[in-house]
Design a protein around this motif. Structure first.
Motif, PDB file in Angstrom:
ATOM      1  N   SER A 236      24.502 123.367  91.096  1.00  0.00           N
ATOM      2  CA  SER A 236      24.332 124.382  92.154  1.00  0.00           C
ATOM      3  C   SER A 236      23.112 125.246  91.884  1.00  0.00           C
ATOM      4  O   SER A 236      22.443 125.706  92.816  1.00  0.00           O
ATOM      5  CB  SER A 236      25.580 125.268  92.254  1.00  0.00           C
ATOM      6  OG  SER A 236      26.686 124.501  92.657  1.00  0.00           O
TER       7      SER A 236
ATOM      8  N   THR B  51      30.380 121.775  95.933  1.00  0.00           N
ATOM      9  CA  THR B  51      30.982 122.258  94.687  1.00  0.00           C
ATOM     10  C   THR B  51      32.410 121.743  94.592  1.00  0.00           C
ATOM     11  O   THR B  51      32.995 121.283  95.556  1.00  0.00           O
ATOM     12  CB  THR B  51      30.993 123.787  94.543  1.00  0.00           C
ATOM     13  OG1 THR B  51      31.280 124.317  95.779  1.00  0.00           O
ATOM     14  CG2 THR B  51      29.705 124.286  94.000  1.00  0.00           C
ATOM     15  N   ASP B  52      32.936 121.884  93.429  1.00  0.00           N
ATOM     16  CA  ASP B  52      34.061 121.042  93.063  1.00  0.00           C
ATOM     17  C   ASP B  52      35.406 121.610  93.455  1.00  0.00           C
ATOM     18  O   ASP B  52      36.342 120.893  93.723  1.00  0.00           O
ATOM     19  CB  ASP B  52      33.974 120.799  91.569  1.00  0.00           C
ATOM     20  CG  ASP B  52      32.518 120.556  91.200  1.00  0.00           C
ATOM     21  OD1 ASP B  52      31.922 121.409  90.534  1.00  0.00           O
ATOM     22  OD2 ASP B  52      31.977 119.543  91.657  1.00  0.00           O
TER      23      ASP B  52
ATOM     24  N   ASP C 173      25.385 120.634  98.746  1.00  0.00           N
ATOM     25  CA  ASP C 173      25.999 120.946  97.457  1.00  0.00           C
ATOM     26  C   ASP C 173      27.506 121.015  97.650  1.00  0.00           C
ATOM     27  O   ASP C 173      28.023 121.966  98.208  1.00  0.00           O
ATOM     28  CB  ASP C 173      25.467 122.281  96.930  1.00  0.00           C
ATOM     29  CG  ASP C 173      26.047 122.621  95.563  1.00  0.00           C
ATOM     30  OD1 ASP C 173      26.709 121.757  94.961  1.00  0.00           O
ATOM     31  OD2 ASP C 173      25.846 123.763  95.108  1.00  0.00           O
TER      32      ASP C 173
HETATM   33 MG    MG Z   1      28.204 123.589  91.636  1.00  0.00          MG
END
Ligand code: MG
Ligand code: ADP
Length: 258
Positions: free
Chosen positions: A43, A176-177, A174
């Motif tokens: 990120s 993110t998880d 992106d």
């Molecule tokens: Mg990330």
């Protein structure tokens, strides 16, 4: 062909070095998957490319067609063709999806070189309809207030729709998880597969190996401890799918202390 070049990029957050010499080149028309364990700087890379003020570039450069973007503010980078999908999109009550997209598109057109006129309401309606058809979205969706009460999947679809309407030269997604379900991954992947073309370079950033079941990247990169440590194609994708990241940790050791 236009290209986004990242050269020996070092980035710190509040004086903590996070990226430690990252190199990457993305041409228009290519899809790159950037993968890696949590906390590895994925990120950070996305936000730095977009020009987020908290991320300090201490060394190296980011260039579009050989021209550095480091001195450009985020909106200038956007006009230069870089698009970063919002991770946590804000909701804007009172502004419909269609109006938001038309405003964004017109802003892009006004700042084009040479400047273009605003798109007419009728032409925009046609454009939006064609993009929504392509992404198999209900047209009525355009009349809803932006992100207001949207499900996770609807937010993702709106991101992809934004990408389809703005047609940036380089798109960064992106993922993110946390909170990302496989459905959202599928939506983004299908969108990228549909939109992929000679005039768009895409970086799909994710922790999730499973995305590779849905997307066909031309290149796969593994990020670890602030750098890209492995690059490859389908072979690398298969290795990640079968073995995860343990082998990366073994091969490259524990991350350095920030
Ligand atoms: Mg990330
Ligand atoms: P990834 O996206 O690969 O999970 P990030 O780029 O979010 O990794 O984070 C990389 C490292 O930077 C992590 O060690 C994280 O703790 C640190 N970091 C991220 N954001 C900040 C911040 N705002 N302030 C301080 N450290 C941060």
């Amino acid at each position: 062909m236009p290209e986004l070049t990242i050269k020996n990029l070092h980035v710190s957050i509040e004086d903590n070095p996070i990226l430690r010499g990252l190199d990457l080149k993305v041409h228009q028309g290519e899809v790159h998957a950037i993968m890696g364990p949590n906390g590895t700087g994925k990120s950070t890379l996305a936000n730095t490319i977009m020009g987020h003020p908290n991320y300090e570039v201490t060394e190296g450069d980011i260039l579009i067609d050989g021209e550095s973007v480091l001195e450009m503010a985020a909106d200038e980078r956007s006009r230069a063709g870089i698009f970063l999908a919002f991770q946590y999109p804000v909701s804007i009550p009172g502004v419909t999806v269609a109006n938001f997209l038309r405003t964004a598109l017109n802003s892009r057109r006004r700042h084009a070189d040479p400047p273009q006129e605003d798109i007419s309401v009728l032409d925009f309606r046609k454009l939006l309809k064609s993009k929504m058809d392509m992404l198999e979205m209900e047209y009525s969706f355009g009349g809803r207030y932006l992100n207001e009460g949207f499900s996770g999947g609807e937010k993702k679809r709106t991101e992809v729709l934004q990408l389809a309407v703005l047609e940036p030269a380089f798109a960064i997604l992106d993922e993110t998880d946390s909170g990302l379900d496989i459905d959202a991954i599928r939506i983004v992947s299908e969108g990228v597969n549909t939109l992929k073309g000679p005039n768009m370079g895409v970086m799909v950033i994710t922790h999730y190996q499973r995305i590779l079941n849905y997307i066909q990247p031309d290149f796969v990169h593994v990020m670890y401890d602030g750098r890209i440590v492995e690059s490859g194609g389908h072979d690398l994708a298969l290795l990640l799918e079968n073995e995860g990241y343990d082998w990366v940790r073994e091969k490259y050791g524990q991350p350095l202390e920030a």
